[in-house]
Enzyme design. Structure first.
Site, PDB file in Angstrom:
ATOM      1  N   GLY A 270       0.817  -1.201   0.000  1.00 49.71           N
ATOM      2  CA  GLY A 270       0.000   0.000   0.000  1.00 49.71           C
ATOM      3  C   GLY A 270       0.851   1.252   0.000  1.00 49.71           C
ATOM      4  O   GLY A 270       2.073   1.191   0.164  1.00 49.71           O
ATOM      5  N   PRO A 271       0.233   2.409  -0.199  1.00 45.66           N
ATOM      6  CA  PRO A 271       0.971   3.671  -0.220  1.00 45.66           C
ATOM      7  C   PRO A 271       1.634   3.943   1.128  1.00 45.66           C
ATOM      8  O   PRO A 271       1.266   3.357   2.149  1.00 45.66           O
ATOM      9  CB  PRO A 271      -0.125   4.716  -0.526  1.00 45.66           C
ATOM     10  CG  PRO A 271      -1.262   3.939  -1.092  1.00 45.66           C
ATOM     11  CD  PRO A 271      -1.203   2.595  -0.470  1.00 45.66           C
ATOM     12  N   PRO A 272       2.605   4.851   1.143  1.00 45.40           N
ATOM     13  CA  PRO A 272       3.276   5.176   2.412  1.00 45.40           C
ATOM     14  C   PRO A 272       2.309   5.816   3.405  1.00 45.40           C
ATOM     15  O   PRO A 272       1.432   6.589   3.031  1.00 45.40           O
ATOM     16  CB  PRO A 272       4.373   6.171   1.991  1.00 45.40           C
ATOM     17  CG  PRO A 272       4.568   5.951   0.534  1.00 45.40           C
ATOM     18  CD  PRO A 272       3.239   5.520  -0.006  1.00 45.40           C
ATOM     19  N   THR A 277       3.196  -0.883   8.914  1.00 44.77           N
ATOM     20  CA  THR A 277       4.057  -1.207  10.056  1.00 44.77           C
ATOM     21  C   THR A 277       3.266  -1.194  11.360  1.00 44.77           C
ATOM     22  O   THR A 277       3.523  -2.001  12.263  1.00 44.77           O
ATOM     23  CB  THR A 277       5.224  -0.201  10.128  1.00 44.77           C
ATOM     24  OG1 THR A 277       5.902  -0.169   8.863  1.00 44.77           O
ATOM     25  CG2 THR A 277       6.213  -0.600  11.197  1.00 44.77           C
ATOM     26  N   HIS A 493      -5.565  35.519 -12.202  1.00 49.15           N
ATOM     27  CA  HIS A 493      -5.233  34.134 -12.533  1.00 49.15           C
ATOM     28  C   HIS A 493      -6.040  33.168 -11.654  1.00 49.15           C
ATOM     29  O   HIS A 493      -6.689  32.239 -12.155  1.00 49.15           O
ATOM     30  CB  HIS A 493      -3.725  33.904 -12.321  1.00 49.15           C
ATOM     31  CG  HIS A 493      -3.267  32.507 -12.619  1.00 49.15           C
ATOM     32  ND1 HIS A 493      -2.606  32.174 -13.771  1.00 49.15           N
ATOM     33  CD2 HIS A 493      -3.388  31.346 -11.916  1.00 49.15           C
ATOM     34  CE1 HIS A 493      -2.334  30.881 -13.763  1.00 49.15           C
ATOM     35  NE2 HIS A 493      -2.789  30.353 -12.639  1.00 49.15           N
ATOM     36  N   GLU A 494      -6.008  33.394 -10.337  1.00 46.74           N
ATOM     37  CA  GLU A 494      -6.734  32.505  -9.432  1.00 46.74           C
ATOM     38  C   GLU A 494      -8.246  32.657  -9.602  1.00 46.74           C
ATOM     39  O   GLU A 494      -8.992  31.679  -9.463  1.00 46.74           O
ATOM     40  CB  GLU A 494      -6.334  32.797  -7.975  1.00 46.74           C
ATOM     41  CG  GLU A 494      -4.860  32.589  -7.669  1.00 46.74           C
ATOM     42  CD  GLU A 494      -4.393  31.172  -7.967  1.00 46.74           C
ATOM     43  OE1 GLU A 494      -5.227  30.242  -7.958  1.00 46.74           O
ATOM     44  OE2 GLU A 494      -3.195  30.992  -8.249  1.00 46.74           O
ATOM     45  N   HIS A 497      -9.309  30.367 -12.380  1.00 49.95           N
ATOM     46  CA  HIS A 497      -9.514  28.988 -11.926  1.00 49.95           C
ATOM     47  C   HIS A 497     -10.867  28.842 -11.235  1.00 49.95           C
ATOM     48  O   HIS A 497     -11.624  27.901 -11.505  1.00 49.95           O
ATOM     49  CB  HIS A 497      -8.404  28.590 -10.941  1.00 49.95           C
ATOM     50  CG  HIS A 497      -7.082  28.332 -11.586  1.00 49.95           C
ATOM     51  ND1 HIS A 497      -6.914  27.381 -12.572  1.00 49.95           N
ATOM     52  CD2 HIS A 497      -5.856  28.886 -11.372  1.00 49.95           C
ATOM     53  CE1 HIS A 497      -5.640  27.361 -12.942  1.00 49.95           C
ATOM     54  NE2 HIS A 497      -4.976  28.266 -12.229  1.00 49.95           N
ATOM     55  N   ASP A 568       0.252  24.625 -13.798  1.00 51.32           N
ATOM     56  CA  ASP A 568      -1.011  24.272 -14.463  1.00 51.32           C
ATOM     57  C   ASP A 568      -0.758  23.542 -15.776  1.00 51.32           C
ATOM     58  O   ASP A 568      -1.405  22.532 -16.081  1.00 51.32           O
ATOM     59  CB  ASP A 568      -1.833  25.529 -14.725  1.00 51.32           C
ATOM     60  CG  ASP A 568      -2.146  26.289 -13.444  1.00 51.32           C
ATOM     61  OD1 ASP A 568      -2.219  25.644 -12.387  1.00 51.32           O
ATOM     62  OD2 ASP A 568      -2.303  27.522 -13.515  1.00 51.32           O
TER      63      ASP A 568
END
Length: 693
Positions: A270-272, A277, A493-494, A497, A568
């Site tokens: 699995g992912p970290p 553990t 710019h933001e 988005h 982007d």
């Protein structure tokens, strides 16, 4: 003949009693010696006596050597020269003989016994007539020249006629021995030093003879391991698999009566940060059998054969304590697929260790009662022989936690914190999609630190939101100097988005937009990704259009573009290539995928397609990106005024939220559909952070 038996008996009794008294006296003396209490030293405090080890032996030898060299009992002769010997000693007839030290180029002068006191320099050094000599010494250039000078002096000086010349070689005792043994001693000391450092670095003791021994830590019934399965929140399916192994060890008859066999090994993948553990620690705490734990890197050393030797020793110890569990963390350190190593097939120590591990896990000899548990986040590079049934019978995938799992993990990590009344665990779980268990633990700890920094008595909801922003976006940097023109460009710019994502059906819901620098980003738009199991082409295209909204806003408003859209463009390009080469979402390329999930293509030097296909892929990717960019420009052109209002509000407040966008752009007509999607089984992509660099 009369014998006094009574007197004989009495005398014999006296001798026996006397011997008994002597024995008692000796025993009392012995007991007194053993129980003698020495007076306290240092105000009655117990002072530990030094333990004499190997270092004290070296110190003692050094002191003996110094004593022989600096406290020599023989008086050293007085240094002189040939001219003084000839004019002051030979002419008076005081010299008995010359002794030439051939290996040192020196001549020792021995005077006659009754002539020593005639020289004041000898008296000052303590020479007496009875001393055997030599009294004087001088250096010579060559032996032939000295013999010639003595022969001439014997002819010219009558007192030198009876002087003799003897030849000897003189050795410096300890000095010569030290000079002979010093190089070998230095080599031995360096050798011992490196072996001792190596054994200490790998966690072992016992010097050089334990280099090939296993460095595994043993946890048994006497070890106090407090972690249990109750501490592992979420991961219900993975935890059930591991609990079954522990149950088999505790109650094997339940399974063996039906003919089943215990699994030989289980691999946690699995992912970290997902708790692999931690699950092994819980298994060690729950199982009532010996538990050997070590890392994959503990097998590998700089010396050839050490890794294989440690594998053999580990399984030897495990067989002696069977039934038991062996846990190898980060097994990819030694389990990398053979033949795919960048060393181009060299005789690698890791391969030797892997071969020995494969043999021990399922070779000619059986390992009854020894279960292998391993963890890795790189299962794609492991050797196929290691993953086959009979070695690792089960592969347990430990995935990123879903919404309910995140709630359970938050409950575990929020227990030690002092929480305010406005903290909602369900809200925090929804704000952290794609976070691993380690990330959630970091959020809880970071929130407590932020609250303490603000001198609060309890951790509030806003502290957790600030902690999430800190972890995902980086440290807030309000002191960075930004020009007003650059600040305006970042705001538009933001806002591009935010506006594009708000007006696209399948774009991720917007949380907030900021132009406060954070980490390496000058501004950011924060989204809450919808947790999906699958993603359609329309959804990917809407996301790509939202990503390119910032670049489109710059070109529409200012008539020019800047370097701020670098992140982007990188994300949009990668997504377009994935759509064409992996997901088969291109009409011209067709239903083909050039992705190799086995990881074998990482070591190949050729692409799985021709140059003509490569050109076609580039063309398709460019068309996808250009189409999405044109769509973003169209959306912003149609809503130019709303986009301007969002940007101006952003310049004024620096941070705006989804409520502000709803007031300017209106409600999203697809909100009900999004709520329905949230009820579907969840996937956990990482939260998106659109940056302006």
């Amino acid at each position: 003949m009369n014998i006094d038996l009574n007197g004989y008996r009495s005398r014999k009794t006296q001798r026996v009693n006397h011997m008994a008294e002597n024995t008692e006296n000796k025993q009392e003396k012995k007991n007194k010696k053993e129980n003698f209490n020495f007076p306290p030293i240092g105000n009655g405090k117990n002072i530990k006596t030094p333990k004499f080890g190997g270092i004290w032996l070296y110190v003692l030898l050094a002191l003996i050597f110094i004593g022989f060299n600096f406290f020599n009992l023989r008086t050293e002769p007085v240094k002189t020269n040939w001219q003084e010997v000839k004019t002051k000693m030979l002419e008076k007839g005081d010299i008995e003989k010359f002794v030439v030290i051939t290996n040192k180029g020196l001549v020792n002068v021995f005077l006659k016994p009754n002539r020593v006191e005639n020289y004041s320099q000898l008296k000052s050094k303590g020479f007496k007539n009875s001393d055997p000599g030599p009294q004087f010494t001088f250096a010579i250039g060559s032996l032939e020249g000295f013999e010639k000078n003595v022969a001439e002096a014997q002819k010219d000086i009558p007192g030198a006629a009876n002087t003799t010349i003897e030849y000897e070689k003189e050795y410096d005792g300890w000095g010569d021995i030290l000079q002979l043994l010093l190089p070998f001693g230095l080599l031995i000391l360096i050798w011992m030093f490196f072996f001792r450092r190596m054994s200490k670095g790998s966690g072992g003791g016992g010097g050089i003879f334990n280099v090939g021994k296993s460095q595994a830590k043993l946890f048994d019934k006497e070890s106090n391991i407090k972690v249990t399965f109750k501490d592992v929140a979420g991961l219900a399916e993975a935890k059930q698999e591991v609990e079954e192994i522990v149950s088999f060890l505790k109650n094997p008859d339940k399974y063996t009566k039906l003919g089943g066999k215990i699994p030989k090994g289980a691999l946690l993948v699995g992912p970290p940060g997902t708790g692999k553990t931690l699950m092994a620690k819980a298994m060690a705490g729950e199982a009532n059998v010996p538990f050997f734990s070590m890392s994959g890197s503990d097998f590998v050393e700089m010396f050839v054969g050490v890794g294989a030797s440690r594998v053999r020793d580990l399984f030897k110890q495990a067989k002696e304590k069977a039934p038991c569990i062996i846990f190898i963390d980060e097994i990819d350190a030694i389990g990398r697929a053979r033949g795919k190593n960048p060393n181009m097939g060299s005789n690698d120590e890791r391969e030797n260790t892997l071969n020995q591990l494969l043999t021990e896990m399922d070779g000619f000899e059986t390992n009854s009662g020894v279960i292998i548990l391993a963890a890795t986040n790189r299962a794609d590079i492991l050797d196929s022989a290691l993953l086959r049934a009979g070695r690792f019978d089960r592969q347990i995938y430990v995935d990123l936690p879903e919404l309910k799992d995140r709630e359970a993990i938050f409950k575990v990590h929020l227990k030690p914190l002092k929480l305010a009344g406005d903290v909602d665990i369900d809200f925090l779980a929804k704000q952290t999609p794609g976070f691993s268990g380690a990330d959630i633990a970091n959020v809880a700890n970071e929130a407590a630190l932020i609250a303490a920094r603000k001198n609060k008595n309890a951790v509030e909801k806003q502290d957790f939101l600030d902690a999430i922003d800190r972890i995902v976006g980086g440290l807030e940097n309000r002191s960075k100097v930004i020009k007003s023109s650059e600040r305006k460009a970042i705001a538009y710019h933001e806002a591009g988005h935010a506006t594009a994502s708000w007006l696209l059906q399948h774009a991720h819901p917007l949380l907030k937009v900021t132009i406060v620098p954070r980490g390496k980003a000058l501004g950011a738009a924060w989204y809450l990704p919808q947790e999906r199991q699958i993603t359609t082409k329309e959804q990917l295209l809407d996301q790509m259009c939202s990503i390119l909204g910032g670049r489109a806003a710059e070109e529409l408003v200012f008539g020019q573009i800047s370097t701020g859209a670098q992140n982007d463009l990188e994300r949009a390009t990668k997504q377009a290539y994935a759509m064409v080469t992996i997901f088969g979402m291109s009409d011209k390329i067709g239903n083909l995928s050039y992705y190799d999930s086995t990881g074998q293509s990482d070591y190949s030097f050729t692409k799985p397609y021709s140059e003509k296909t490569a050109e076609l892929i580039d063309t398709e990717v460019k068309n996808l990106v250009e189409t999405a960019y044109a769509r973003a420009k169209q959306i912003l052109s149609e809503h130019r005024e709303q986009h301007r209002q969002v940007a101006e509000l952003l310049i004024e407040r620096e941070v705006i939220f989804s409520d502000d966008l709803e007031r300017i752009l209106g409600k999203r007509p697809w909100k009900e559909e999004e709520e329905e999607e949230q009820l579907l089984p969840e996937n956990t992509p990482q939260p998106e952070l659109t940056t302006q660099q």
